[in-house]
Design a protein around this motif. Structure first.
Motif, mmCIF file in Angstrom:
data_model
loop_
_atom_site.group_PDB
_atom_site.id
_atom_site.type_symbol
_atom_site.label_atom_id
_atom_site.label_comp_id
_atom_site.label_asym_id
_atom_site.label_seq_id
_atom_site.Cartn_x
_atom_site.Cartn_y
_atom_site.Cartn_z
ATOM 1 N N ARG A 54 0.808 -1.225 0.000
ATOM 2 C CA ARG A 54 0.000 0.000 0.000
ATOM 3 C C ARG A 54 0.835 1.267 0.000
ATOM 4 N NH1 ARG A 54 -4.467 -1.549 -2.253
ATOM 5 N NH2 ARG A 54 -5.522 -3.225 -1.120
ATOM 6 N N GLY A 55 2.160 1.157 0.094
ATOM 7 C CA GLY A 55 3.001 2.343 -0.031
ATOM 8 C C GLY A 55 3.522 2.902 1.270
ATOM 9 N N LYS A 56 3.550 2.116 2.339
ATOM 10 C CA LYS A 56 4.012 2.632 3.627
ATOM 11 C C LYS A 56 5.486 3.032 3.568
ATOM 12 C CE LYS A 56 2.790 -1.116 5.846
ATOM 13 N NZ LYS A 56 2.258 -1.874 4.679
ATOM 14 N N THR A 57 6.331 2.118 3.079
ATOM 15 C CA THR A 57 7.761 2.441 2.983
ATOM 16 C C THR A 57 7.998 3.537 1.954
ATOM 17 O OG1 THR A 57 8.427 0.212 3.680
ATOM 18 C CG2 THR A 57 10.034 1.498 2.433
ATOM 19 N N THR A 58 7.224 3.541 0.880
ATOM 20 C CA THR A 58 7.335 4.614 -0.118
ATOM 21 C C THR A 58 7.040 5.959 0.518
ATOM 22 O OG1 THR A 58 6.695 3.110 -1.909
ATOM 23 C CG2 THR A 58 6.422 5.468 -2.311
ATOM 24 N N GLU A 195 8.755 -0.293 10.419
ATOM 25 C CA GLU A 195 8.675 -1.638 11.007
ATOM 26 C C GLU A 195 9.788 -1.849 12.040
ATOM 27 O OE1 GLU A 195 6.234 -3.473 10.760
ATOM 28 O OE2 GLU A 195 5.248 -3.070 8.843
ATOM 29 N N PRO A 196 9.837 -1.011 13.085
ATOM 30 C CA PRO A 196 10.951 -1.089 14.040
ATOM 31 C C PRO A 196 10.920 -2.320 14.938
ATOM 32 C CG PRO A 196 9.294 0.455 14.828
ATOM 33 C CD PRO A 196 8.883 0.060 13.434
ATOM 34 N N THR A 197 9.781 -3.017 15.039
ATOM 35 C CA THR A 197 9.727 -4.185 15.928
ATOM 36 C C THR A 197 10.354 -5.425 15.313
ATOM 37 O OG1 THR A 197 7.509 -4.796 15.154
ATOM 38 C CG2 THR A 197 7.641 -3.315 17.045
ATOM 39 N N VAL A 222 5.790 3.155 11.123
ATOM 40 C CA VAL A 222 5.096 2.211 10.246
ATOM 41 C C VAL A 222 5.161 0.849 10.908
ATOM 42 C CG1 VAL A 222 5.176 1.017 8.025
ATOM 43 C CG2 VAL A 222 5.622 3.482 8.138
ATOM 44 N N SER A 223 4.008 0.216 11.119
ATOM 45 C CA SER A 223 4.045 -1.061 11.823
ATOM 46 C C SER A 223 2.763 -1.849 11.623
ATOM 47 C CB SER A 223 4.257 -0.824 13.328
ATOM 48 O OG SER A 223 4.376 -2.053 14.018
ATOM 49 N N HIS A 224 2.908 -3.206 11.669
ATOM 50 C CA HIS A 224 1.788 -4.125 11.759
ATOM 51 C C HIS A 224 1.587 -4.591 13.209
ATOM 52 C CE1 HIS A 224 2.351 -5.094 7.302
ATOM 53 N NE2 HIS A 224 1.079 -4.788 7.423
ATOM 54 N N ASP A 225 2.524 -4.232 14.087
ATOM 55 C CA ASP A 225 2.526 -4.743 15.456
ATOM 56 C C ASP A 225 1.417 -4.072 16.264
ATOM 57 O OD1 ASP A 225 3.236 -4.976 18.318
ATOM 58 O OD2 ASP A 225 5.045 -5.948 17.570
ATOM 59 N N ARG A 226 0.375 -4.840 16.575
ATOM 60 C CA ARG A 226 -0.781 -4.257 17.265
ATOM 61 C C ARG A 226 -0.437 -3.793 18.672
ATOM 62 N NH1 ARG A 226 -4.781 -8.823 17.438
ATOM 63 N NH2 ARG A 226 -2.817 -9.964 17.715
#
Length: 499
Positions: A54-58, A195-197, A222-226
């Motif tokens: 979806r472009g998070k890192t972009t 995505e630091p975790t 930016v993270s997926h870690d809930r």
């Protein structure tokens, strides 16, 4: 181990900010970011979420100035540091290289203060003002403590402290931790954390959360870690599809985002359904008018010709108006994204679905495991890396033979979700989701899930969590996911590895 505490740096400049307006980026001709508005200032705790691709890192690269957007503008004020997912390990780069970058501004401020002190002692013209400015900068950056702060961060993340160690000799995870420590320990106004975790253990995660909360500047993560999102995010920018194609900014932290996203998706589905229903109604009206034109307007037998002729223009006009209304109507709402299908799973009560007695696997699962799973049973498998969690699930699934002990062959209705996602053209998250859907479509009685939240977006993980809690099938979950562990804390636990 007691988690080190990173003493907060002095207040970042009140004018430090990062702003993007109308940001648009296309990659290989495909729009990745459209209409993105972002503001990060002192005190901001903004999280960016979205499925893979979806472009998070972009977005991070565009905000950092590493990528020129196709449209829109980005303004920056204050010092900025980025913790990337991938760290360059070219020849000649060492841990010292990254540390030196982190402390460069504070050391420069100390050098300027020394120079100003000398000028003041020599009673040079303007020395008073120069000294005051240099002292203010050194205090704001806490320059005297710069090296120690980086050392604390390196220790807190269990990162390499050997300054002369070449980055090329470190693992990907070790390089990532060194860079993250330098970002957190540096005196930067604004932090961008991608995505630091990744690659952090429980102690490292605790340190990261504390450092983000205590940072007096602005942070975008930016993270997926809930668990991280719950702990630190005050606002969440969601890059997943919306009805108008623009990202959504939600306040109220993680819970506010979940509620707002759910409401928005429901409104989108309702709008789409209503427009489709109206289109179908108008289509039916045209068909009915045409039917009347063919036969319905004709008067009873024996009626005069002039009466039939007088009815004809009116019916033709009805057909024309109905067709015009249909042509004027447009389904403006795009089709909402398909939701994950969660089937109803059942198993015959009392049926033994899996049994292990004295099971070990050489060099992979040292301690003997005994367990029995019946319909409806739930089990959480925990333990450090290398304890044998994945090995045990593979044995229960029948894909790996034990070295010692006995295993009852799994029932035919067993679904095993391993950590390795099948290779496809889709992103890792999309492939993981499709794999899970295929497994559930088999209506299994026993679900074996190894790190099931890997690569999945947070909303889908919430749905998965509710599903495994409510299903009548037996479920075994092996995971490190902190939020999932908390959500399943009432399940029976099998701890491997002596913890």
């Amino acid at each position: 181990m007691q988690t080190p505490v990173l003493t907060p740096s002095p207040s970042a400049g009140a004018t430090a900010h990062l702003r993007a307006r109308g940001l648009e980026v296309a990659v290989a001709g495909r729009p990745v970011l459209t209409g993105v508005d972002v503001t990060v200032s002192a005190g901001s705790r903004l999280a960016v979420v979205g499925e893979n691709g979806r472009g998070k890192t972009t977005l991070v690269r565009a905000l950092a100035g590493e990528l020129e957007p196709d449209a829109g503008e980005v303004t920056r004020a204050g010092s900025l540091a980025v913790a990337r997912q991938v760290i360059d390990a070219a020849d000649g780069l060492t841990v010292r290289t990254l540390v030196a970058e982190a402390v460069a501004e504070p050391l420069a401020a100390l050098a300027a203060l020394d120079d100003a002190t000398t000028r003041l002692a020599d009673d040079e013209p303007g020395a008073d003002d120069a000294y005051a400015a240099a002292l203010e900068a050194a205090v704001r950056l806490d320059a005297w403590d710069a090296e120690r702060r980086v050392d604390v961060a390196l220790a807190g993340l269990d990162a390499c402290t050997d300054r002369d160690r070449p980055l090329a000799t470190l693992s990907v995870g070790q390089r990532s931790r060194v860079r993250l420590a330098c970002v957190l320990g540096g005196a930067y106004d604004l932090l961008l954390l991608d995505e630091p975790t990744n690659h952090l253990d429980a102690d490292g995660l605790a340190f990261l959360e504390g450092a983000v909360r205590d940072h007096r500047g602005g942070v975008l993560v930016v993270s997926h870690d809930r668990a991280l999102l719950r702990a630190v995010a005050e606002e969440i920018l969601d890059l997943d599809p919306t009805m108008d194609g623009r990202p959504r900014l939600f306040s109220g932290g993680y819970d506010g985002w979940r509620a707002g996203r759910r409401t928005e998706r429901e409104r989108w589905q309702q709008t789409y359904d209503a427009q489709r229903a109206e289109h179908a109604r108008l289509s039916e009206a045209v068909d009915q008018a045409r039917s009347r034109l063919g036969s319905g307007w004709r008067p009873d037998k024996g009626t005069g010709k002039h009466q039939r002729q007088s009815h004809a223009p009116g019916v033709v006009q009805q057909v024309r108006r109905a067709r015009e209304r249909l042509e004027a109507h447009r389904v403006t709402a795009p089709r909402p994204p398909a939701t994950m299908s969660w089937p109803t799973l059942t198993a015959r009560p009392g049926r033994v679905l899996a049994r292990a007695e004295g099971v070990t696997v050489a060099e992979r699962l040292d301690e003997e495991v005994d367990l029995r799973l019946e319909a409806g049973d739930k089990l959480l498998v925990t333990g450090p890396n290398g304890a044998g969690k994945s090995t045990l699930l593979a044995v229960l699934a029948g894909t790996l033979a034990p070295t010692t002990g006995e295993v009852r062959p799994p029932v035919d209705q067993t679904a095993y979700l391993g950590q390795e996602t099948p290779v496809t053209a889709r992103s890792a998250g999309q492939a993981r989701r499709r794999h899970l859907e295929r497994l559930l479509a088999q209506r299994p009685e026993l679900l074996l899930l190894d790190e099931p939240t890997n690569h999945l977006a947070a909303p889908l993980v919430d749905e998965l969590t509710a599903f495994v809690r409510e299903t009548s099938a037996a479920v075994v979950v092996a995971t490190h996911d902190r939020q999932l562990l908390a959500d399943l804390a009432d399940w029976p636990v099998l701890r491997l590895g002596g913890r």
